[in-house]
Design a protein around this motif. Structure first.
Motif, PDB file in Angstrom:
ATOM      1  N   ILE A   1       0.847  -0.929  -0.106  1.00 24.52           N
ATOM      2  CA  ILE A   1      -0.436   0.244   0.459  1.00 24.52           C
ATOM      3  C   ILE A   1       1.174   1.104   0.352  1.00 24.52           C
ATOM      4  O   ILE A   1       0.750   2.172  -0.982  1.00 24.52           O
ATOM      5  CB  ILE A   1      -0.680   0.086   1.163  1.00 24.52           C
TER       6      ILE A   1
ATOM      7  N   ILE B   1       3.053   1.691  -3.260  1.00 23.17           N
ATOM      8  CA  ILE B   1       1.656   2.181  -4.396  1.00 23.17           C
ATOM      9  C   ILE B   1       1.342   3.587  -4.359  1.00 23.17           C
ATOM     10  O   ILE B   1       1.082   5.045  -4.687  1.00 23.17           O
ATOM     11  CB  ILE B   1       0.333   1.294  -4.021  1.00 23.17           C
ATOM     12  N   LEU B   2       1.105   3.479  -3.020  1.00 17.05           N
ATOM     13  CA  LEU B   2       0.919   5.193  -2.883  1.00 17.05           C
ATOM     14  C   LEU B   2       2.240   6.027  -2.858  1.00 17.05           C
ATOM     15  O   LEU B   2       1.645   7.658  -3.045  1.00 17.05           O
ATOM     16  CB  LEU B   2       0.305   5.357  -1.079  1.00 17.05           C
TER      17      LEU B   2
ATOM     18  N   TYR C   1       1.713   6.831  -5.870  1.00 12.02           N
ATOM     19  CA  TYR C   1       0.532   7.812  -6.509  1.00 12.02           C
ATOM     20  C   TYR C   1       0.810   9.646  -6.398  1.00 12.02           C
ATOM     21  O   TYR C   1       0.610  10.463  -7.114  1.00 12.02           O
ATOM     22  CB  TYR C   1      -0.544   7.538  -5.621  1.00 12.02           C
TER      23      TYR C   1
ATOM     24  N   VAL D   1      -6.107   1.217  -1.097  1.00  7.05           N
ATOM     25  CA  VAL D   1      -5.438   2.299  -1.764  1.00  7.05           C
ATOM     26  C   VAL D   1      -6.820   3.428  -2.419  1.00  7.05           C
ATOM     27  O   VAL D   1      -6.542   4.142  -3.060  1.00  7.05           O
ATOM     28  CB  VAL D   1      -4.578   1.504  -3.051  1.00  7.05           C
ATOM     29  N   ARG D   2      -8.222   2.164  -2.924  1.00 11.36           N
ATOM     30  CA  ARG D   2      -8.847   3.440  -2.967  1.00 11.36           C
ATOM     31  C   ARG D   2      -9.522   4.620  -2.631  1.00 11.36           C
ATOM     32  O   ARG D   2      -9.683   5.460  -2.636  1.00 11.36           O
ATOM     33  CB  ARG D   2     -10.233   2.267  -3.341  1.00 11.36           C
TER      34      ARG D   2
ATOM     35  N   GLU E   1      -7.657   5.994  -0.173  1.00 11.23           N
ATOM     36  CA  GLU E   1      -6.748   7.207   0.008  1.00 11.23           C
ATOM     37  C   GLU E   1      -6.724   7.673  -1.190  1.00 11.23           C
ATOM     38  O   GLU E   1      -6.047   9.388  -0.854  1.00 11.23           O
ATOM     39  CB  GLU E   1      -4.999   6.397   0.437  1.00 11.23           C
ATOM     40  N   THR E   2      -6.548   7.638  -2.400  1.00  9.87           N
ATOM     41  CA  THR E   2      -6.656   8.176  -3.315  1.00  9.87           C
ATOM     42  C   THR E   2      -7.601   9.076  -3.512  1.00  9.87           C
ATOM     43  O   THR E   2      -8.536   9.494  -5.283  1.00  9.87           O
ATOM     44  CB  THR E   2      -6.651   6.959  -4.091  1.00  9.87           C
TER      45      THR E   2
END
Length: 357
Positions: free
Chosen positions: A307, A310-311, A314, A351-352, A354-355
């Motif tokens: 996570i 990925i972030l 992002y 992830v969904r 947080e984004t």
């Protein structure tokens, strides 16, 4: 497994892809057959769909040590067993396929899947398809540019007139069938060259970044060039989508993930490099320790570690899609299933969320 975690509305998509390599399991010494590999890929797609992942991709190779040479055929089979997951090539070797046939195949897939087909177009890691289909490797880049230009025109026009260097001209040719979607989403696979990123931007295609290791920040200039070229060509910012793909292995703890993945990862690079005519030496544990550190782009670790990676990307890229390759190095299918479950239940929801802020 039926784990629908797709309850929170989010623009960030998470999925998986496979290149269908036929690696030898480093623990057993056994190599999976192509028929078994294909069955497992179809089952993985079904599980990913049931788990609420957003996209499933299948690669294209024309070698006996890979199981899939025809992604649209594979994806059509998968379409009949899935309900909503998007289906993409990963990647189509665009330089050595007729763009008209490619478009018609994926438009047919789009109809079969009720509007879920996509194309990631790339130049491929191998060159076997050039002599196989009668193309010259000296035209490597020119073929890709011309085929991409034609593919995007086919996507926009039911009837087309066109002239180029590498295929017969088209004169008011009818391109059928038309997809369910207004246009098929087309992404360009980019490994690391500025020109590839700029071309994707100029064409208004999505950019699928293959980030297989190292510091992900080194790819920031590619994203900047892509968006600048797209804006200069007049494409709207929302059209210029970025995706990240990468090798991924998940376990309950980061140490367990690193320990479990090492034999497969080392094995993968050993046979891949041999296939490319290079040394097939194994990665040392010291090298591997550096490759899997928190600062790198190799997505190996606990769900929290993945996570965070990925972030971090992002924040660097502002991308809206991550696609994980879970099944490399002769990995047995039960470990792929475990990876799908952890990706869907532990990683994707966070992830969904947080984004989506």
């Amino acid at each position: 497994m039926h784990i629908d975690t797709n309850t929170e509305k989010s623009d960030f998509e998470i999925g998986i892809y496979t290149l269908a390599d036929l690696g030898t399991d480093p623990h057993t010494g056994k190599t999976i057959s192509a028929p078994q590999r294909i069955k497992e890929i179809i089952e993985a797609a079904k599980l990913a769909d049931e788990a609420g992942l957003d996209i499933f991709g299948v690669g294209e190779h024309h070698r006996l040590d890979y199981a899939v040479s025809a992604p649209p055929v594979m994806l059509a089979a998968i379409a009949q067993l899935t309900k909503r997951i998007k289906l993409t090539s990963a990647t189509t070797v665009l330089s050595t396929v007729d763009p008209v046939r490619l478009f018609e195949d994926f438009a047919t897939l789009d109809i079969l899947s009720d509007g879920r087909a996509e194309i990631i177009a790339g130049r491929g890691a191998f060159i076997e398809s050039f002599p196989l289909f009668g193309y010259d490797t000296n035209d490597y880049d020119a073929l890709f540019s011309e085929h991409l230009d034609l593919l995007l025109k086919l996507n926009k026009n039911e009837t087309i007139s066109w002239n180029g260097r590498f295929r017969p001209s088209l004169n008011q040719a009818e391109i059928a069938p038309r997809p369910v979607q207004n246009e098929l989403p087309v992404w360009v696979g980019v490994g690391g060259t500025y020109e590839s990123a700029a071309r994707a931007g100029r064409m208004g295609a999505g950019m699928a970044l293959a980030i297989l290791g190292g510091d992900p920040a080194r790819f920031t200039p590619l994203v900047d060039i892509y968006r600048a070229a797209g804006a200069e060509a007049g494409h709207a910012p929302e059209q210029l989508q970025v995706s990240v793909t990468g090798h991924t292995f998940l376990a309950k703890t980061t140490q367990q993930a690193k320990d479990d993945f090492y034999p497969y990862y080392s094995n993968y690079w050993s046979y891949l490099n041999r296939q490319r005519g290079m040394s097939g030496r194994k990665i040392s544990l010291a090298e591997y320790e550096q490759m899997t550190s928190p600062e790198t782009a190799l997505f190996v670790g606990s769900p929290q570690q993945v996570i965070e990676k990925i972030l971090r990307q992002y924040e660097l890229f502002g991308h809206r899609r991550f696609i994980a390759q879970l099944d490399i190095g002769g990995m047995p299918f039960h470990k792929v299933v475990e990876g799908i479950e952890l990706l869907a239940t532990e990683v994707a929801p966070v992830v969904r969320r947080e984004t989506n802020k």
